[in-house]
Design a protein around this motif. Sequence first.
Motif, PDB file in Angstrom:
ATOM      1  N   GLU A 174       0.811  -1.220   0.000  1.00  0.00           N
ATOM      2  CA  GLU A 174       0.000   0.000   0.000  1.00  0.00           C
ATOM      3  C   GLU A 174       0.842   1.266   0.000  1.00  0.00           C
ATOM      4  O   GLU A 174       0.548   2.218  -0.723  1.00  0.00           O
ATOM      5  N   SER A 175       1.911   1.282   0.805  1.00  0.00           N
ATOM      6  CA  SER A 175       2.702   2.502   0.953  1.00  0.00           C
ATOM      7  C   SER A 175       4.003   2.469   0.173  1.00  0.00           C
ATOM      8  O   SER A 175       4.677   3.494   0.053  1.00  0.00           O
ATOM      9  N   GLY A 176       4.369   1.278  -0.327  1.00  0.00           N
ATOM     10  CA  GLY A 176       5.637   1.184  -1.026  1.00  0.00           C
ATOM     11  C   GLY A 176       6.822   1.439  -0.116  1.00  0.00           C
ATOM     12  O   GLY A 176       7.860   1.947  -0.533  1.00  0.00           O
ATOM     13  N   GLU A 177       6.676   1.076   1.156  1.00  0.00           N
ATOM     14  CA  GLU A 177       7.752   1.282   2.124  1.00  0.00           C
ATOM     15  C   GLU A 177       7.629   0.236   3.218  1.00  0.00           C
ATOM     16  O   GLU A 177       6.534  -0.132   3.634  1.00  0.00           O
ATOM     17  N   MET A 178       8.784  -0.268   3.676  1.00  0.00           N
ATOM     18  CA  MET A 178       8.764  -1.312   4.696  1.00  0.00           C
ATOM     19  C   MET A 178      10.114  -1.356   5.389  1.00  0.00           C
ATOM     20  O   MET A 178      11.154  -1.224   4.744  1.00  0.00           O
ATOM     21  N   VAL A 179      10.097  -1.517   6.712  1.00  0.00           N
ATOM     22  CA  VAL A 179      11.331  -1.636   7.490  1.00  0.00           C
ATOM     23  C   VAL A 179      11.602  -3.108   7.741  1.00  0.00           C
ATOM     24  O   VAL A 179      10.745  -3.827   8.257  1.00  0.00           O
ATOM     25  N   LEU A 180      12.794  -3.569   7.368  1.00  0.00           N
ATOM     26  CA  LEU A 180      13.171  -4.964   7.567  1.00  0.00           C
ATOM     27  C   LEU A 180      13.641  -5.192   9.003  1.00  0.00           C
ATOM     28  O   LEU A 180      13.965  -4.247   9.725  1.00  0.00           O
ATOM     29  N   SER A 181      13.688  -6.459   9.394  1.00  0.00           N
ATOM     30  CA  SER A 181      14.050  -6.777  10.780  1.00  0.00           C
ATOM     31  C   SER A 181      15.495  -6.449  11.105  1.00  0.00           C
ATOM     32  O   SER A 181      15.860  -6.355  12.275  1.00  0.00           O
ATOM     33  N   ASP A 182      16.346  -6.256  10.089  1.00  0.00           N
ATOM     34  CA  ASP A 182      17.740  -5.892  10.365  1.00  0.00           C
ATOM     35  C   ASP A 182      17.972  -4.385  10.272  1.00  0.00           C
ATOM     36  O   ASP A 182      19.125  -3.936  10.296  1.00  0.00           O
ATOM     37  N   ARG A 241      17.214  -2.336   7.741  1.00  0.00           N
ATOM     38  CA  ARG A 241      17.169  -1.764   6.399  1.00  0.00           C
ATOM     39  C   ARG A 241      15.738  -1.377   6.041  1.00  0.00           C
ATOM     40  O   ARG A 241      14.780  -1.884   6.619  1.00  0.00           O
ATOM     41  N   ARG A 242      15.620  -0.494   5.071  1.00  0.00           N
ATOM     42  CA  ARG A 242      14.307   0.037   4.702  1.00  0.00           C
ATOM     43  C   ARG A 242      14.087  -0.117   3.194  1.00  0.00           C
ATOM     44  O   ARG A 242      14.952   0.226   2.388  1.00  0.00           O
ATOM     45  N   LEU A 243      12.915  -0.657   2.841  1.00  0.00           N
ATOM     46  CA  LEU A 243      12.514  -0.725   1.436  1.00  0.00           C
ATOM     47  C   LEU A 243      11.737   0.536   1.100  1.00  0.00           C
ATOM     48  O   LEU A 243      10.810   0.911   1.826  1.00  0.00           O
ATOM     49  N   VAL A 244      12.099   1.184   0.010  1.00  0.00           N
ATOM     50  CA  VAL A 244      11.460   2.438  -0.391  1.00  0.00           C
ATOM     51  C   VAL A 244      11.122   2.363  -1.872  1.00  0.00           C
ATOM     52  O   VAL A 244      11.967   1.997  -2.697  1.00  0.00           O
ATOM     53  N   ALA A 282      13.139   9.258  -4.646  1.00  0.00           N
ATOM     54  CA  ALA A 282      13.259  10.612  -4.098  1.00  0.00           C
ATOM     55  C   ALA A 282      13.233  10.613  -2.576  1.00  0.00           C
ATOM     56  O   ALA A 282      13.661  11.573  -1.939  1.00  0.00           O
ATOM     57  N   ASN A 283      12.707   9.517  -1.971  1.00  0.00           N
ATOM     58  CA  ASN A 283      12.621   9.438  -0.511  1.00  0.00           C
ATOM     59  C   ASN A 283      13.878   8.890   0.139  1.00  0.00           C
ATOM     60  O   ASN A 283      13.919   8.703   1.346  1.00  0.00           O
ATOM     61  N   VAL A 284      14.890   8.597  -0.658  1.00  0.00           N
ATOM     62  CA  VAL A 284      16.122   8.069  -0.086  1.00  0.00           C
ATOM     63  C   VAL A 284      16.831   9.133   0.738  1.00  0.00           C
ATOM     64  O   VAL A 284      17.297   8.892   1.857  1.00  0.00           O
ATOM     65  N   ASP A 285      16.917  10.361   0.222  1.00  0.00           N
ATOM     66  CA  ASP A 285      17.467  11.509   0.962  1.00  0.00           C
ATOM     67  C   ASP A 285      18.835  11.218   1.569  1.00  0.00           C
ATOM     68  O   ASP A 285      19.133  11.649   2.682  1.00  0.00           O
ATOM     69  N   VAL A 324      19.094   1.865   2.842  1.00  0.00           N
ATOM     70  CA  VAL A 324      17.856   1.990   2.088  1.00  0.00           C
ATOM     71  C   VAL A 324      17.958   1.160   0.813  1.00  0.00           C
ATOM     72  O   VAL A 324      18.948   1.228   0.085  1.00  0.00           O
ATOM     73  N   ILE A 325      16.946   0.349   0.554  1.00  0.00           N
ATOM     74  CA  ILE A 325      16.865  -0.445  -0.669  1.00  0.00           C
ATOM     75  C   ILE A 325      15.712   0.104  -1.498  1.00  0.00           C
ATOM     76  O   ILE A 325      14.565   0.123  -1.036  1.00  0.00           O
ATOM     77  N   VAL A 326      16.006   0.569  -2.703  1.00  0.00           N
ATOM     78  CA  VAL A 326      14.958   1.083  -3.584  1.00  0.00           C
ATOM     79  C   VAL A 326      14.245  -0.101  -4.239  1.00  0.00           C
ATOM     80  O   VAL A 326      14.887  -0.994  -4.798  1.00  0.00           O
ATOM     81  N   ILE A 327      12.921  -0.115  -4.139  1.00  0.00           N
ATOM     82  CA  ILE A 327      12.135  -1.214  -4.707  1.00  0.00           C
ATOM     83  C   ILE A 327      12.170  -1.130  -6.231  1.00  0.00           C
ATOM     84  O   ILE A 327      11.867  -0.090  -6.823  1.00  0.00           O
ATOM     85  N   HIS A 328      12.554  -2.218  -6.848  1.00  0.00           N
ATOM     86  CA  HIS A 328      12.637  -2.270  -8.315  1.00  0.00           C
ATOM     87  C   HIS A 328      11.240  -2.066  -8.905  1.00  0.00           C
ATOM     88  O   HIS A 328      10.258  -2.644  -8.413  1.00  0.00           O
ATOM     89  N   PRO A 329      11.114  -1.262  -9.959  1.00  0.00           N
ATOM     90  CA  PRO A 329       9.768  -0.985 -10.511  1.00  0.00           C
ATOM     91  C   PRO A 329       9.063  -2.217 -11.058  1.00  0.00           C
ATOM     92  O   PRO A 329       7.838  -2.227 -11.175  1.00  0.00           O
TER      93      PRO A 329
END
Length: 916
Positions: free
Chosen positions: A742-750, A752-755, A759-762, A767-772
């Motif tokens: 839904e949000s295209g974002e998720m925090v992993l248990s270690d 790391r963050r899926l984004v 543009a939200n990497v900042d 941070v892992i950018v989700i492949h389109p």
Amino acid sequence: MLFKKCTVYFNISSFFLGDTVTIGDVSFKLKTPKSPELVPLNYSKKPLSFVQHLRWIMQKDLLGQDVFLIGPPGPLRRSIAMQYLELTKREVEYIAISRDTTETDLKQRREIRAGTAFYIDQCAVRAATEGRILVLEGLEKAERNVLPVLNNLLENREMQLEDGRFLMSAERYDKLLQEHTKTELDAWKIVRVSEDFRVIALGLPVPRYSGNPLDPPLRSRFQARDVYHLPFKDHLKLLYSVGSNVSAQRISQLLSFATTLCSQESSMLGLPDFPLDSLSAAVQILDSFPMMSVQHIIKWLYPYNVLLGKEGRTAVEDALKRFELQDSESPLLPSRIKKVEQIHGSKTLQADVTVQIVPAGTRPLKLCSGSDTFIETSSHKQLLAEMMQSHMVKDMCLIGGKGCGKTVIAKEFANMLGYNIEPVMLYQDMTARDLVQQRYTLPNGDTAWRPSPLVTAALDGKLVILDGIHRVNSGTLAVLQRLIHDRELTLYDGTRLLREDRYQSLKDELQLSDKELQQRSIFPIHSSFRIVALAEPPVIGSSTKQWLGPEFLTLFLFHNVKSFTRNEEIQVIKEMIPNVPTVAVEQLLSLTHKLRETNDPTAQSLASSLSTRQLLRICRRLSQYPDESLYHAVNKHMMVMEDMLKDFLLGEHLLLVGNQGVGKNKIVDRFLHLLNRPREYLQLHRDTTVQSLTLQPSVTDGRITYEDSPLVKSVKLGHILVIDEADKAPTNVTCILKTLVESGEMVLSDGRRLVANPANVDGRENVIVIHPDFRMVVLANRPGFPFLGNDFFGTLGDIFSCHAVDNPKPQSELAMLRQYGPDVPEPILQKLVAAFGELRSLADQGIINYPYSTREVVNIVKHLQKFPTEGLANVVRNVFDFDSYNNEMRDTLISTLHKHGIPIGAKPTSIQLAKE
């Protein structure tokens, strides 16, 4: 009264030895604290309405006794304890007890540094050895046999530690010191407990409130004090001070109403306590908007319309009428936000919204987001305006049904005020460590702590969206009470987060720099930090415990996100999908609202799957494929492969739901073969955890290492992730997929963050950018009996493009069986198709329990193809012997199979001889 003339003398800014605090006839001699940064600050600025409580605590302190402040939910008991510690210049060790608290959290924790294990003292041991006050909050949350480890420390000031040391009372230690040297006592690992060590416990009375009752041996070691709510006159005076623009009569009526709902009579009616401590927030809002409806604000504090049944709502409305707080026919309510402007020159980030200053985020402000995912309706405008009012004074919670737009509204609200968002997905088995600080192992084997996204958001001034707060266990959520009430938090590694004004006061008083305070593990919570919780409404009349109880009511202001009206839903659909056929939208909305308005439970369950989110998905499909019928778009029972391909091209994640053996895996295999796309496979099971969804442990060179799970690999490489048996994993685990989809974002248990949006990497790390090209295809059995899994579809179904996979139609099934058994006689295939078709119909009617599938027919045909000499009656037993011991089921099966010419279960008693 005994305490009416009590006076308080103290010098709040002095640390000199010999200063004395006097409350009435009780005096306490101050000592210079060794660690002044641990002394609470800015608590005594409130009116000292609790002089009698402070005097009593001082008496017990002078007697060397430990105390237990017991009372209703809220921050009051904690505030009194901190006021006392500030007055007496006492250092504090604080721990919020939760269901996850263990003995190691209280005594000692083992750490590893440079390959060597050693122990670090925790709060109880530090308080005992350093002469501090140990504040234990929420004792009723502790699991059995955790707190008894403190019994001997409370009674005799003694405790055996894991590292071999022994804590001994000051009196006994000093006697030993007369006969032995300190070197000898150190060699014996005997440690002196300071004579200044005390314990202040804070808890709720059980019963009346939920929790575990105190163990009698533990209870007997405390001196109890009932700390009820503020006395009426004191509370009235406090409310007058924060609401100078509100009439005294109005405040008095409001307080009288709230006090009534905390009475014994209201409790007997089953009404949860009114959150009296939140009244000051309501009066602050009324102070800025004096003509606003009081009844409307009461619903923000006490959402009785979603919390209570008919009798409870009637009781509350009767009380409103009694105190003349009911709305007029045309109550004054906020209708919309006129302007949002940045205030320049302010030390803190603030925005001027309409007529009021509210906290703002770190990005530029905007009145309209321009987002193509948010269409503002009239009810949205009013809700956003009300949220702005709540935002002035307190964190808030949005309550609404699944798919009604809570997340979208929260994001729009954040966007208007320039907030960066931190989504935190909550689940039932979430622990306090998941919420606050997680323990992990460095590559060299050392142990370390990682702050949670919630903690980093507090430091950075983000808006945290706690998604699914109705799911998390209340015993776990207790660790957040101090953060929400006081904007303070103590982490597991000893780090302390302070409210910004308290941090600044500490910095000024001790003349320390930010760097020096950070070296002492003290950090400020950003003044812009706010929490927006999202929750589904409590189920009124449910036999299970409701999540929205008295403790929870003290945490937030509550806003009800109502379902769209028919016209609003049409407006949203047409503005988001302008080329959708108008006639189809009208028909779809007519069907949906008829289902929502009916009292039939079956129709209501269907309506819950037609949320606004799902309606948008259907309409998006209709806009791309205008020749497709509305019936086909809604049901999608036939031509599954073609439907999957169409939805996949629309960029959607897919969910296939159906009985066992209908060919879900075969369809996916064929589907992926047609797409010619690489895939990752992830099979879920009962023991699947949040961590195993994202990381997989392995051993390399004798060391445990963690590799990316198929989920993370798919995200990185743009593969298709096939999640099989999704209904077998606990829904509190699989629900973390919601933020990813839904949000295209998720925090992993270690950490790391899926984004999804680069543009939200900042410039952030980990941070892992989700492949389109990343997509998910999820397989699950349908919910309900006789399947033994969890209701994955009911929990997460509406965030996927769902496809119901049924057994094939008779002609299709017959054609398929011909391919599996080309040498099997056609009449036998026809008998099997007809018999199994009727059995499935009986299962759908509830006459038999087991839903016989195509898989079973295929296996029978395979056997007949390989061993053609075996009779049909003998081969079908491979399937039906499961039911041979259930007489009623066996009779039904025999009757049905005989009807279609399959002679199974023949017995001598069933042979009838003809007459001569």
